[in-house]
Design an enzyme around this catalytic site. Structure first.
Site, PDB file in Angstrom:
ATOM      1  N   GLU A  94       0.823  -1.217   0.000  1.00 52.82           N
ATOM      2  CA  GLU A  94       0.000   0.000   0.000  1.00 52.82           C
ATOM      3  C   GLU A  94       0.854   1.261   0.000  1.00 52.82           C
ATOM      4  O   GLU A  94       0.566   2.217  -0.710  1.00 52.82           O
ATOM      5  CB  GLU A  94      -0.948   0.000   1.198  1.00 52.82           C
ATOM      6  N   TYR A 114      -6.182   7.020   3.346  1.00 58.19           N
ATOM      7  CA  TYR A 114      -6.282   5.924   2.384  1.00 58.19           C
ATOM      8  C   TYR A 114      -5.585   4.658   2.885  1.00 58.19           C
ATOM      9  O   TYR A 114      -6.175   3.571   2.922  1.00 58.19           O
ATOM     10  CB  TYR A 114      -5.699   6.301   1.007  1.00 58.19           C
ATOM     11  N   ASP A 117      -9.540   5.995  -2.754  1.00 60.60           N
ATOM     12  CA  ASP A 117      -8.342   6.412  -3.486  1.00 60.60           C
ATOM     13  C   ASP A 117      -8.782   7.080  -4.787  1.00 60.60           C
ATOM     14  O   ASP A 117      -9.974   7.266  -5.031  1.00 60.60           O
ATOM     15  CB  ASP A 117      -7.429   5.215  -3.757  1.00 60.60           C
TER      16      ASP A 117
END
Length: 295
Positions: free
Chosen positions: A40, A123, A141
């Site tokens: 991520e 996020y 996102d």
DNA sequence: GACACGTGGCG
DNA sequence: TCGCCAAGTGT
């Protein structure tokens, strides 16, 4: 459709994802939370194709937060290679340290603990909570924003920056059931990445084109001024990039002269950028006056 | 809210 | 060629 996503949309997107979702290594059931977490952060503002090889190398070298925290931050920046925004490597190292010191060497599963990690914002905290721990926080996102803007709001592009209304819309669009909600997070993101793209959306292959508000409106071009493009040549960012690249590729500390040579045109610019890198912790000066990645 | 912050591929 | 864009965060 003008209301938030309904069961029809959920099912169509989930079904599409089952057939077309990519087999990324961090989506494997056996991938540890650490792997999801790394993916991520590495994926922030970065194409997946470039993340893959770096992610593989990091997972081999530092399979746990403890392994990364036991190494130097400079090595993290070096292994980061040319992924871009190298401060992310620094923050990853810092967050590994926090995990060792405060979370028993594990990626924290609580959303609030994730959000407190350096380099982790709204996020990433939601994504790790949902994808690594099955805790269905709303993932918003750029892909999700674009898909919702088109299918629900009927607009070609999302707002320039994330608005409260968008966040609320994303929250309302989540399926109520936990498993479905987590699947939705992944699937809608993937749809935005592969089909509902920014430049040339493949509406002919979209599973929800038949209920997409933008599609049904005839795919109107967005009015309004174009986003201002960010300049690059000659910016501090370019110069900083060159300096960090030099430090990364040098086994030994480098001289001030070598750093100045990365941007021969403007000595004061190099001066300013080097000072910034030292301030940011992306470089450090040894007792002999030479520079290196942080130890 | 506006900016700074890397890098490289694509239309 | 060159601007746009890619799973954002921090100030």
């Amino acid at each position: 459709m003008t209301e938030a996503a309904g069961p029809l949309l959920h099912h169509a997107v989930a079904s599409w994802y089952a057939d077309h979702g990519r087999d990324l290594p961090w989506r494997e059931p056996e991938c540890p939370a650490w792997g999801v977490y790394l993916s991520e952060v590495m994926s922030q503002q970065t194409p997946i194709a470039r993340v893959l090889p770096i992610w593989q190398r990091w997972m081999e070298r530092w399979p746990t937060p403890f392994d990364l925290a036991s190494d130097t931050p400079g090595e993290a920046v070096r292994m980061w290679d040319r992924l871009g925004y190298p401060r992310r490597a620094l923050r990853l190292w810092e967050s590994a340290t926090v995990m060792v010191e405060r979370h028993d060497g594990e990626v924290p599963s609580e959303h609030a603990d994730l959000l407190a990690l350096p380099g982790v914002g709204a996020y990433t905290a939601a994504a790790v909570a949902s994808f690594a721990f099955g805790d269905p926080h709303t993932v918003v996102d750029t892909n999700v924003r674009r898909v919702l803007a088109r299918t629900i709001t009927g607009q070609q592009h999302a707002a320039a920056s994330l608005t409260v209304a968008e966040t609320r819309l994303a929250e309302r669009s989540m399926p109520g059931e936990v498993g479905e909600a987590n699947a939705w997070n992944a699937a809608v993101m993937e749809l935005g990445a592969l089909v509902c793209t920014a430049r040339s959306p493949a509406c002919g292959e979209c599973p929800v084109a038949h209920l997409c508000a933008w599609q049904l409106a005839g795919r109107p071009e967005q009015e309004g001024p174009p986003r201002r493009g960010q300049t690059w040549h000659g910016t501090d960012r370019q110069v900083r990039g060159r300096i960090v690249q030099l430090l990364r590729e040098s086994a030994d500390p480098v001289t001030r002269t070598a750093i100045a040579a990365t941007w021969p045109d403007d000595e004061s610019k190099v001066e300013r950028c080097l000072a910034g890198l030292l301030e940011d912790g992306l470089a450090e000066q040894g007792t002999d006056g030479r520079y290196s990645l942080p130890s």
